[in-house]
Design a protein around this motif. Sequence first.
Motif, short mmCIF file in Angstrom:
data_model
loop_
_atom_site.label_atom_id
_atom_site.label_comp_id
_atom_site.label_asym_id
_atom_site.label_seq_id
_atom_site.Cartn_x
_atom_site.Cartn_y
_atom_site.Cartn_z
N GLY A 148 -2.88 6.71 -6.84
CA GLY A 148 -3.04 7.71 -5.77
C GLY A 148 -2.78 7.07 -4.41
O GLY A 148 -2.09 7.68 -3.69
N ASN A 149 -3.60 6.17 -3.98
CA ASN A 149 -3.23 5.35 -2.75
C ASN A 149 -3.20 3.84 -3.07
O ASN A 149 -3.91 3.30 -3.54
N VAL A 176 0.57 6.97 0.05
CA VAL A 176 0.00 8.00 -0.81
C VAL A 176 1.38 8.90 -1.10
O VAL A 176 2.47 8.52 -0.85
N ASN A 208 -3.63 10.27 4.92
CA ASN A 208 -4.34 9.26 4.14
C ASN A 208 -3.48 7.93 3.92
O ASN A 208 -4.11 6.99 3.52
N GLY A 209 -2.16 7.79 4.54
CA GLY A 209 -1.56 6.63 4.40
C GLY A 209 -0.46 6.43 5.49
O GLY A 209 -0.35 7.49 6.38
N LYS A 263 -0.63 1.47 3.91
CA LYS A 263 -0.94 2.36 2.81
C LYS A 263 0.06 3.34 2.58
O LYS A 263 0.35 3.95 3.51
N ASN A 298 3.71 8.69 3.56
CA ASN A 298 3.47 9.81 2.45
C ASN A 298 4.67 9.88 1.87
O ASN A 298 5.41 10.72 2.41
#
Length: 144
Positions: free
Chosen positions: A135-136, A45, A116-117, A43, A120
Amino acid sequence: RFPLLHYITNKLKKMIKMVVKFVVVMIVFAQILAPIAEAAQGKAVYYDPPYTRSACYGTQRETLVVGVRNNLWQNGRACGRRYRVRCIGATYNFDRACTGRTVDVKVVDFCREPCNGDLNLSRDAFRVIANTDAGNIRVVYTPI
């Protein structure tokens, strides 16, 4: 004079040519498949500028940069490493999150938890591969 020797010599030459072709084909396949084997999914972000404070370089001027999560950080050994990143979809429901392009980024920072990932990305880098409103996003990234 020696028809059998001539026959065997010709057969050997043909076999050697076939082996050489096979080896060349295998080398080409290995070159094509190697980056795919190294690719990872995760992921991503993004963070907003300024990008001037970083764990690797303090003040730096590049804008296509990334901070990485602990598993990629390797106690700072990731500094300067480069990745080619491609968006493969939104993490959450967001139509047309991906642009279809790739971006090459340089590791300049550490993404501290809660990150969150896996990646980044700088907003400039994220914008190349995805709509920032997503966003993600889910990505494939390959060392280059």
